[in-house]
Design a protein around this motif. Structure first.
Motif, PDB file in Angstrom:
ATOM      1  N   ARG A 121      -6.572 -11.117  13.955  1.00  0.00           N
ATOM      2  CA  ARG A 121      -6.819 -11.617  12.604  1.00  0.00           C
ATOM      3  C   ARG A 121      -5.564 -11.486  11.740  1.00  0.00           C
ATOM      4  N   ARG A 122      -4.883 -10.351  11.850  1.00  0.00           N
ATOM      5  CA  ARG A 122      -3.663 -10.155  11.059  1.00  0.00           C
ATOM      6  C   ARG A 122      -2.604 -11.182  11.457  1.00  0.00           C
ATOM      7  N   GLN A 123      -2.475 -11.459  12.750  1.00  0.00           N
ATOM      8  CA  GLN A 123      -1.515 -12.473  13.202  1.00  0.00           C
ATOM      9  C   GLN A 123      -1.872 -13.840  12.632  1.00  0.00           C
ATOM     10  N   LEU A 124      -3.147 -14.125  12.538  1.00  0.00           N
ATOM     11  CA  LEU A 124      -3.612 -15.416  12.039  1.00  0.00           C
ATOM     12  C   LEU A 124      -3.340 -15.589  10.544  1.00  0.00           C
ATOM     13  N   VAL A 125      -3.554 -14.543   9.770  1.00  0.00           N
ATOM     14  CA  VAL A 125      -3.431 -14.676   8.310  1.00  0.00           C
ATOM     15  C   VAL A 125      -2.116 -14.152   7.759  1.00  0.00           C
ATOM     16  N   ASN A 126      -1.195 -13.752   8.611  1.00  0.00           N
ATOM     17  CA  ASN A 126       0.081 -13.217   8.159  1.00  0.00           C
ATOM     18  C   ASN A 126       1.017 -14.349   7.744  1.00  0.00           C
ATOM     19  N   GLU A 127       0.710 -14.943   6.608  1.00  0.00           N
ATOM     20  CA  GLU A 127       1.487 -16.041   6.045  1.00  0.00           C
ATOM     21  C   GLU A 127       1.845 -15.694   4.606  1.00  0.00           C
ATOM     22  N   PRO A 128       2.950 -16.214   4.080  1.00  0.00           N
ATOM     23  CA  PRO A 128       3.364 -15.867   2.719  1.00  0.00           C
ATOM     24  C   PRO A 128       2.389 -16.327   1.626  1.00  0.00           C
ATOM     25  N   ASP A 129       1.566 -17.319   1.898  1.00  0.00           N
ATOM     26  CA  ASP A 129       0.657 -17.817   0.863  1.00  0.00           C
ATOM     27  C   ASP A 129      -0.776 -17.303   1.030  1.00  0.00           C
ATOM     28  N   ILE A 130      -0.966 -16.264   1.862  1.00  0.00           N
ATOM     29  CA  ILE A 130      -2.292 -15.694   2.091  1.00  0.00           C
ATOM     30  C   ILE A 130      -2.253 -14.197   1.803  1.00  0.00           C
ATOM     31  N   SER A 131      -3.192 -13.725   1.000  1.00  0.00           N
ATOM     32  CA  SER A 131      -3.351 -12.279   0.823  1.00  0.00           C
ATOM     33  C   SER A 131      -4.730 -11.881   1.336  1.00  0.00           C
ATOM     34  N   VAL A 132      -4.814 -10.671   1.880  1.00  0.00           N
ATOM     35  CA  VAL A 132      -6.057 -10.191   2.471  1.00  0.00           C
ATOM     36  C   VAL A 132      -6.440  -8.871   1.816  1.00  0.00           C
ATOM     37  N   PHE A 133      -7.693  -8.777   1.418  1.00  0.00           N
ATOM     38  CA  PHE A 133      -8.250  -7.546   0.861  1.00  0.00           C
ATOM     39  C   PHE A 133      -9.497  -7.227   1.664  1.00  0.00           C
ATOM     40  N   ASP A 134      -9.429  -6.188   2.485  1.00  0.00           N
ATOM     41  CA  ASP A 134     -10.552  -5.797   3.340  1.00  0.00           C
ATOM     42  C   ASP A 134     -11.124  -4.481   2.856  1.00  0.00           C
ATOM     43  N   THR A 135     -12.429  -4.324   3.009  1.00  0.00           N
ATOM     44  CA  THR A 135     -13.049  -3.022   2.807  1.00  0.00           C
ATOM     45  C   THR A 135     -13.622  -2.572   4.139  1.00  0.00           C
ATOM     46  N   VAL A 136     -13.444  -1.291   4.418  1.00  0.00           N
ATOM     47  CA  VAL A 136     -13.920  -0.713   5.670  1.00  0.00           C
ATOM     48  C   VAL A 136     -14.416   0.694   5.362  1.00  0.00           C
ATOM     49  N   MET A 137     -15.605   1.006   5.860  1.00  0.00           N
ATOM     50  CA  MET A 137     -16.098   2.373   5.698  1.00  0.00           C
ATOM     51  C   MET A 137     -15.203   3.325   6.483  1.00  0.00           C
ATOM     52  N   SER A 138     -15.065   4.521   5.966  1.00  0.00           N
ATOM     53  CA  SER A 138     -14.246   5.532   6.617  1.00  0.00           C
ATOM     54  C   SER A 138     -14.743   5.794   8.031  1.00  0.00           C
ATOM     55  N   SER A 139     -13.808   6.074   8.909  1.00  0.00           N
ATOM     56  CA  SER A 139     -14.137   6.335  10.301  1.00  0.00           C
ATOM     57  C   SER A 139     -13.566   7.693  10.692  1.00  0.00           C
ATOM     58  N   ALA A 140     -14.393   8.550  11.261  1.00  0.00           N
ATOM     59  CA  ALA A 140     -13.947   9.894  11.632  1.00  0.00           C
ATOM     60  C   ALA A 140     -13.506   9.976  13.090  1.00  0.00           C
ATOM     61  N   ASP A 141     -13.424   8.841  13.754  1.00  0.00           N
ATOM     62  CA  ASP A 141     -13.082   8.873  15.173  1.00  0.00           C
ATOM     63  C   ASP A 141     -11.639   8.427  15.405  1.00  0.00           C
ATOM     64  N   ALA A 142     -11.331   8.090  16.623  1.00  0.00           N
ATOM     65  CA  ALA A 142      -9.970   7.693  16.994  1.00  0.00           C
ATOM     66  C   ALA A 142      -9.543   6.388  16.340  1.00  0.00           C
ATOM     67  N   LEU A 143     -10.458   5.669  15.740  1.00  0.00           N
ATOM     68  CA  LEU A 143     -10.130   4.409  15.078  1.00  0.00           C
ATOM     69  C   LEU A 143      -9.394   4.620  13.755  1.00  0.00           C
ATOM     70  N   GLN A 144      -9.575   5.780  13.126  1.00  0.00           N
ATOM     71  CA  GLN A 144      -8.995   6.036  11.804  1.00  0.00           C
ATOM     72  C   GLN A 144      -7.470   5.874  11.772  1.00  0.00           C
ATOM     73  N   PRO A 145      -6.708   6.483  12.682  1.00  0.00           N
ATOM     74  CA  PRO A 145      -5.253   6.282  12.629  1.00  0.00           C
ATOM     75  C   PRO A 145      -4.863   4.815  12.805  1.00  0.00           C
ATOM     76  N   TYR A 146      -5.591   4.087  13.620  1.00  0.00           N
ATOM     77  CA  TYR A 146      -5.296   2.668  13.815  1.00  0.00           C
ATOM     78  C   TYR A 146      -5.506   1.899  12.522  1.00  0.00           C
TER      79      TYR A 146
END
Length: 133
Positions: free
Chosen positions: A40-65
């Motif tokens: 998704r980041r590769q798809l929307v990584n353009e100068p005329d696109i901004s992304v604002f995502d919300t994600v619930m906190s994760s206490a597992d190995a996904l958090q550092p990612y």
């Protein structure tokens, strides 16, 4: 604690994407969610696109990612500890800058309010009022 990660690519944009990724994060295995975020980041990584995502906190190995994946990470939660408890402000929600790529930021939690006029108002003088600088 109850928390959500707000992630933001801060660029002037012709197109903006506002999205909650929590349902995907909860519904996909961690490795599939990582693949989704990367594509998704590769798809929307353009100068005329901004992304604002919300994600619930994760206490597992996904958090550092999650933290490494975004340019800016803001943690929103209601504290039950430390300076805010001592100041009698433990019931107020706070925001804390976890990361802002390329910027030096104050990572202490700051109380905030959401007002119908003016939007989010951060109590930027909180630590001065508490004698903490």
């Amino acid at each position: 604690r109850s928390a959500a990660f707000l992630t933001l690519f801060v660029v002037p944009a012709l197109y903006s994407i506002l999205d909650s990724l929590t349902p995907l994060m909860m519904g996909l295995p961690a490795e599939q969610f990582k693949i989704f975020l990367t594509r998704r980041r590769q798809l929307v990584n353009e100068p005329d696109i901004s992304v604002f995502d919300t994600v619930m906190s994760s206490a597992d190995a996904l958090q550092p990612y999650l933290t490494n994946h975004y340019d800016m990470v803001v943690d929103l939660y209601t504290p039950d500890w430390g300076d805010l408890r001592m100041a009698g402000d433990s019931e107020k929600p706070v925001m804390r800058m976890v990361k802002a790529r390329g910027l030096k930021v104050d990572t202490r939690p700051y109380p905030y309010k959401v007002r119908s006029e003016g939007g989010v108002v951060v109590q930027k003088e909180f630590y001065r009022a508490q004698g903490g600088g």
